[in-house]
Motif scaffolding. Structure first.
Motif, PDB file in Angstrom:
ATOM      1  N   THR A 294       0.788  -1.130  -0.084  1.00  0.00           N
ATOM      2  CA  THR A 294       0.220  -0.008  -0.059  1.00  0.00           C
ATOM      3  C   THR A 294       1.026   1.291   0.356  1.00  0.00           C
ATOM      4  OG1 THR A 294      -1.861   1.041   1.104  1.00  0.00           O
ATOM      5  CG2 THR A 294      -0.131   0.276   2.669  1.00  0.00           C
ATOM      6  N   GLN A 295       0.212   2.501   0.160  1.00  0.00           N
ATOM      7  CA  GLN A 295       0.899   3.677   0.272  1.00  0.00           C
ATOM      8  C   GLN A 295       0.599   4.751   1.479  1.00  0.00           C
ATOM      9  OE1 GLN A 295       1.528   6.093  -3.575  1.00  0.00           O
ATOM     10  NE2 GLN A 295       1.699   3.971  -4.637  1.00  0.00           N
ATOM     11  N   ASP A 296       1.463   5.322   1.872  1.00  0.00           N
ATOM     12  CA  ASP A 296       1.056   6.180   2.945  1.00  0.00           C
ATOM     13  C   ASP A 296       1.666   7.481   2.844  1.00  0.00           C
ATOM     14  OD1 ASP A 296      -0.371   7.310   5.297  1.00  0.00           O
ATOM     15  OD2 ASP A 296      -0.224   5.314   6.197  1.00  0.00           O
ATOM     16  N   GLY A 297       1.522   8.587   3.709  1.00  0.00           N
ATOM     17  CA  GLY A 297       2.197   9.711   3.753  1.00  0.00           C
ATOM     18  C   GLY A 297       2.015  10.601   2.406  1.00  0.00           C
ATOM     19  N   ALA A 298       3.274  10.980   1.829  1.00  0.00           N
ATOM     20  CA  ALA A 298       3.014  11.423   0.372  1.00  0.00           C
ATOM     21  C   ALA A 298       3.336  10.641  -0.766  1.00  0.00           C
ATOM     22  CB  ALA A 298       3.928  12.581   0.370  1.00  0.00           C
ATOM     23  N   GLY A 299       2.877   9.139  -0.472  1.00  0.00           N
ATOM     24  CA  GLY A 299       2.975   8.113  -1.673  1.00  0.00           C
ATOM     25  C   GLY A 299       4.227   7.172  -1.257  1.00  0.00           C
ATOM     26  N   VAL A 300       4.572   7.214  -0.238  1.00  0.00           N
ATOM     27  CA  VAL A 300       5.697   6.188   0.370  1.00  0.00           C
ATOM     28  C   VAL A 300       5.136   4.653   0.177  1.00  0.00           C
ATOM     29  CG1 VAL A 300       7.245   5.343   2.227  1.00  0.00           C
ATOM     30  CG2 VAL A 300       6.672   7.791   1.957  1.00  0.00           C
ATOM     31  N   LYS A 301       5.797   3.727  -0.483  1.00  0.00           N
ATOM     32  CA  LYS A 301       5.404   2.511  -0.681  1.00  0.00           C
ATOM     33  C   LYS A 301       5.849   1.689   0.701  1.00  0.00           C
ATOM     34  CE  LYS A 301       5.449   2.628  -5.641  1.00  0.00           C
ATOM     35  NZ  LYS A 301       6.265   2.124  -6.775  1.00  0.00           N
ATOM     36  N   ILE A 302       4.812   0.801   1.281  1.00  0.00           N
ATOM     37  CA  ILE A 302       5.097   0.129   2.003  1.00  0.00           C
ATOM     38  C   ILE A 302       4.286  -1.034   2.068  1.00  0.00           C
ATOM     39  CG2 ILE A 302       5.373   2.013   4.090  1.00  0.00           C
ATOM     40  CD1 ILE A 302       2.520   2.100   4.663  1.00  0.00           C
ATOM     41  N   ASN A 303       4.654  -2.120   3.232  1.00  0.00           N
ATOM     42  CA  ASN A 303       3.985  -3.392   3.135  1.00  0.00           C
ATOM     43  C   ASN A 303       3.362  -3.408   4.612  1.00  0.00           C
ATOM     44  OD1 ASN A 303       4.720  -4.618   0.469  1.00  0.00           O
ATOM     45  ND2 ASN A 303       6.878  -4.605   1.635  1.00  0.00           N
ATOM     46  N   ARG A 304       2.008  -3.540   4.797  1.00  0.00           N
ATOM     47  CA  ARG A 304       1.258  -3.358   5.938  1.00  0.00           C
ATOM     48  C   ARG A 304       0.450  -4.582   6.386  1.00  0.00           C
ATOM     49  NH1 ARG A 304      -2.389   1.931   5.936  1.00  0.00           N
ATOM     50  NH2 ARG A 304      -0.411   2.887   6.472  1.00  0.00           N
TER      51      ARG A 304
END
Length: 279
Positions: free
Chosen positions: A12-22
């Protein structure tokens, strides 16, 4: 080791488009007292350099652990800290925090880190915020005869007859976190019987059981010894333990309260400037 459930992290993405695994647990049951496990792992600066501009929180604790790279943290309490490889940071947001987390200029060779959310008990959600990091104290480390390294990030840990207490204590739900790195074909035992919830998240390599590799989160039975065995390439895993809070959860974005009205009040308070501003 008795595995109760196994889940794979979702991109997914969070913040200003940071790619993460959640791994998300806002049901108040699956991860309790934890709410969310976010892993940021990339060698492409385009995946993370936009960072996490200023945003609010209420009713949670955020725990950040950096394995590679780094972020600069700023908040309305006046904290301005560089969180680099090996560092941990804990923020108990209570009634309100505004903060930002932006990649350090020299974090150009990749980033690997975690942000964990813990739920706060209802009776503590509106207390004053608190902040702590490991910049001065460092992180305690213990190594077993087989070369297994445990980094005590928070709470107390028992491994192969050794006990180590992290500098960081007092997390919500008696939360405890450790980074365990095991060489190839090694074995170790953790005693997590003091806790009601035990989780592991595999961030590198795989366990001897090859079904359990990177980005897999396991929920374990803490009443039984946690016997970990690594595969041919070793394994690195984040271990999380705590005691469930067992309270109703009302969640909206960066706010986690107990009722919808409390959520609406959090939004009003933030919009009216009652959280403060980053200086």
């Amino acid at each position: 080791m008795k595995v109760l459930t196994a889940r794979k992290a979702q991109a997914t993405q969070d913040g200003a488009g940071v790619k993460i695994n959640r791994i998300a647990g806002f049901d108040g049951k699956s991860l309790d007292p934890f709410l969310m496990i976010d892993e940021l792992k990339s060698d492409d600066s385009g995946d993370y350099m936009a960072g996490f501009p200023a945003h609010p929180h209420r009713g949670i604790e955020t725990f950040t652990y950096i394995r590679k790279g780094g972020f600069e943290h700023r908040d309305q309490m006046g904290n301005v800290k560089a969180i680099r490889s090996g560092d941990v940071q804990w923020m108990s947001t209570g009634r309100g925090v505004v903060h930002s987390e932006m990649p350090l200029a020299d974090a150009v060779d990749g980033m690997h880190g975690f942000q964990i959310w813990l739920n706060m008990p209802a009776k503590e959600k509106m207390r004053a915020p608190r902040y702590q990091d490991s910049a001065v104290t460092g992180v305690k480390t213990v190594e077993t005869a087989q070369g297994v390294v445990l980094r005590a990030l928070a709470g107390d840990w028992h491994i192969e007859g050794q006990t180590v207490s992290a500098h960081l204590q007092g997390l919500a739900g008696d939360g405890a976190l450790a980074d365990v790195v095991m060489p190839a074909n090694s074995k170790t035992t953790l005693d997590l019987s003091e806790h009601g919830k035990a989780l592991i998240y595999i961030h590198s390599g795989n366990l001897l059981d090859e079904r359990f590799g990177q980005m897999i989160q396991l929920t374990l039975d803490p009443t039984e010894p946690v016997i970990l065995e690594s595969g041919a390439h070793g394994v690195g895993l984040l271990v999380l333990a705590g005691n469930p809070i067992n309270e109703r959860i009302a969640h909206m974005g960066p706010f986690v309260m107990n009722t919808q009205e409390e959520l609406h009040q959090a939004i009003r308070d933030y919009q009216q400037g009652r959280f403060g501003d980053i200086v």
